[in-house]
Design an enzyme around this catalytic site. Structure first.
Site, PDB file in Angstrom:
ATOM      1  N   ASN A  15      -5.737  12.115   0.471  1.00 42.67           N
ATOM      2  CA  ASN A  15      -4.756  11.336   1.243  1.00 42.67           C
ATOM      3  C   ASN A  15      -5.528  10.564   2.309  1.00 42.67           C
ATOM      4  OD1 ASN A  15      -1.940  10.646   1.723  1.00 42.67           O
ATOM      5  ND2 ASN A  15      -2.148  11.747   3.659  1.00 42.67           N
ATOM      6  N   LYS A  16      -4.822   9.752   3.038  1.00 48.55           N
ATOM      7  CA  LYS A  16      -5.435   8.867   4.044  1.00 48.55           C
ATOM      8  C   LYS A  16      -6.457   9.599   4.908  1.00 48.55           C
ATOM      9  CE  LYS A  16      -5.089   5.409   4.433  1.00 48.55           C
ATOM     10  NZ  LYS A  16      -6.112   4.529   3.825  1.00 48.55           N
ATOM     11  N   GLN A  62      -1.605   2.267   9.910  1.00 50.53           N
ATOM     12  CA  GLN A  62      -0.337   2.439   9.186  1.00 50.53           C
ATOM     13  C   GLN A  62       0.653   3.273   9.998  1.00 50.53           C
ATOM     14  OE1 GLN A  62      -3.368   2.866   7.839  1.00 50.53           O
ATOM     15  NE2 GLN A  62      -3.438   2.372   5.678  1.00 50.53           N
ATOM     16  N   ARG A  77       0.865  -1.182   0.000  1.00 53.38           N
ATOM     17  CA  ARG A  77       0.000   0.000   0.000  1.00 53.38           C
ATOM     18  C   ARG A  77       0.901   1.231   0.000  1.00 53.38           C
ATOM     19  NH1 ARG A  77       2.408   1.889   3.673  1.00 53.38           N
ATOM     20  NH2 ARG A  77       0.891   3.569   3.618  1.00 53.38           N
ATOM     21  N   GLY A  78       0.253   2.412  -0.170  1.00 56.39           N
ATOM     22  CA  GLY A  78       1.034   3.639  -0.366  1.00 56.39           C
ATOM     23  C   GLY A  78       1.103   3.900  -1.862  1.00 56.39           C
ATOM     24  N   ALA A  79       0.745   5.117  -2.260  1.00 56.56           N
ATOM     25  CA  ALA A  79       0.555   5.405  -3.685  1.00 56.56           C
ATOM     26  C   ALA A  79       1.759   5.036  -4.566  1.00 56.56           C
ATOM     27  CB  ALA A  79       0.158   6.874  -3.860  1.00 56.56           C
ATOM     28  N   ASP A 102      -2.336  10.844  -2.343  1.00 52.51           N
ATOM     29  CA  ASP A 102      -2.711   9.789  -3.299  1.00 52.51           C
ATOM     30  C   ASP A 102      -3.136  10.371  -4.637  1.00 52.51           C
ATOM     31  OD1 ASP A 102      -3.027   8.402  -0.538  1.00 52.51           O
ATOM     32  OD2 ASP A 102      -2.964   6.815  -2.051  1.00 52.51           O
ATOM     33  N   ARG A 108      -7.234  -0.437  -6.906  1.00 51.88           N
ATOM     34  CA  ARG A 108      -7.641   0.590  -5.940  1.00 51.88           C
ATOM     35  C   ARG A 108      -7.869   1.882  -6.726  1.00 51.88           C
ATOM     36  NH1 ARG A 108      -4.274   1.082  -0.536  1.00 51.88           N
ATOM     37  NH2 ARG A 108      -6.227   2.014   0.167  1.00 51.88           N
TER      38      ARG A 108
END
Ligand code: MRU
Length: 347
Positions: free
Chosen positions: A245-246, A194, A48-50, A235, A91
């Site tokens: 973003n998150k 995270q 995960r993570g762009a 993201d 995603r």
């Protein structure tokens, strides 16, 4: 682990991913030998993570092309299309995923014969470029931070979320090495934690002084311990600077602004989406309600209780003081400044 290491490797003809769902308790590598396996790993949060999902997707294209070539020979370009769609759809919010798939597809025209060597080189180049980019962003971002500062970061934007070093966490690493950061606050980042599991682990490996806070403590943290920067990744950055973003980034940005702290977004050019005019047009991923109603397999809400689980939010550009990318810093971002910046950067 240091910022130079990351959670992806190409090993014996397949992509291996350090399973981020298990960290920091267990370090287990998951082998993905097909495009479908890579798409599943992205969807299920193994990686995960762009930037990291963009890199994984690039290796997924290599696996897709290998299978298509084995099946259809010189007609592999037709056979690969379905797999590319599956990877790109794994995603929806991080634009780096579609960016990486498109960049890989851009190599197809020049290939004669077996596509694997050319595409493998292209995927490795995306990863190498990401590491170089992160170090460039880290230098630009660190220069904005006064010596001895306290900062807050959200989610995980480090080596695990990228090719190495990190975006926001890359800035923090470099700024700490330069004596600009005395302490990092990390919020837990419910529901996948995270911050608590991954960022805390990366900071501990690097010996950077840090403390964990619950997500709900962020406003009180700015009021009491006065971090001067909120430093986050992204993201997707819309044409006007609105930034997905998150989930929780928007809340943290509001709290920062209310207490006179500044907000820094750190993201490579591949995270900019000039085709999306503003934040309202960004698709925000919704994930299953069980991510909220259960914790470590235990129910924490009444049976059948409903939930709303958007896993990203959009911070309006008006709350952002600086967007840092590999080409420099966009201060007080808006549509005109971003367009001028992207044009100068050749995008
Ligand atoms: O759901 P995740 O863990 O993929 O979300 C990650 C984030 O929101 C990060 O902040 C973002 O991708 C930037 S990572 C360098």
């Amino acid at each position: 682990m240091s910022g130079a290491v990351c959670g992806l490797r190409w090993q014996d003809g397949a992509l291996e991913l350090l399973d981020q769902r298990l960290l920091p308790a267990k370090q287990r590598w998951l082998r993905c030998a097909s495009a479908a396996a890579v798409a599943d790993a992205i969807r299920d949060m193994v990686v995960r993570g762009a930037p990291a999902i963009g890199i994984a997707a690039a290796y997924g294209v290599v696996l897709a092309a290998r299978a298509a070539y084995a099946q259809r020979g010189s007609d592999w370009r037709v056979a690969v299309v379905h797999d590319l769609e599956i990877i790109a759809a794994a995603r929806p919010t991080a634009v780096n995923l579609a960016w990486a798939v498109q960049r890989m597809a851009g190599c197809f025209a020049q290939i004669a014969g077996d596509p694997e060597p050319v595409l493998l080189a292209a995927a490795c180049a995306i990863r190498e470029q990401d590491i170089t980019t992160n170090h460039a962003m880290a230098a630009h971002g660190a220069a904005l931070i006064d010596p001895g500062s306290r900062v807050l970061t959200h989610c995980n934007t480090g080596a695990l979320a990228t090719g190495g070093h990190g975006t926001a966490l890359g800035v923090i690493r470099t700024a700490h090495a330069q004596g600009r950061i005395s302490e990092v606050f990390v919020d837990e980042t419910r529901p996948w934690l995270q911050g608590a599991r991954l960022t805390a682990w990366e900071l501990q490996q690097d010996g950077i002084p840090a403390r964990l806070v619950v997500d709900g403590a962020v406003a009180w943290l700015f009021a009491r311990l006065r971090p001067t920067w909120l430093i986050v990744g992204a993201d997707r950055i819309a044409a006007n600077g609105d930034t997905a973003n998150k989930i929780g980034t928007y809340t943290a940005a509001l709290a920062a602004r209310a207490h006179g702290a500044r907000v820094m977004v750190v993201a490579p050019l591949s995270t900019f989406d000039p085709a999306t005019p503003g934040g309202e047009a960004i698709e925000v991923e919704q994930r299953p309600k069980q991510e909220l109603t259960c914790l470590a397999g235990q129910a924490i809400a009444p049976d059948d209780f409903a939930a709303w689980n958007p896993v990203f939010d959009v911070t309006p550009a008006t709350l952002i003081d600086a967007i840092v990318c590999e080409h420099g810093v966009i201060e007080q971002p808006d549509t005109a400044r971003i367009a001028a910046f992207l044009a100068a950067a050749g995008r």
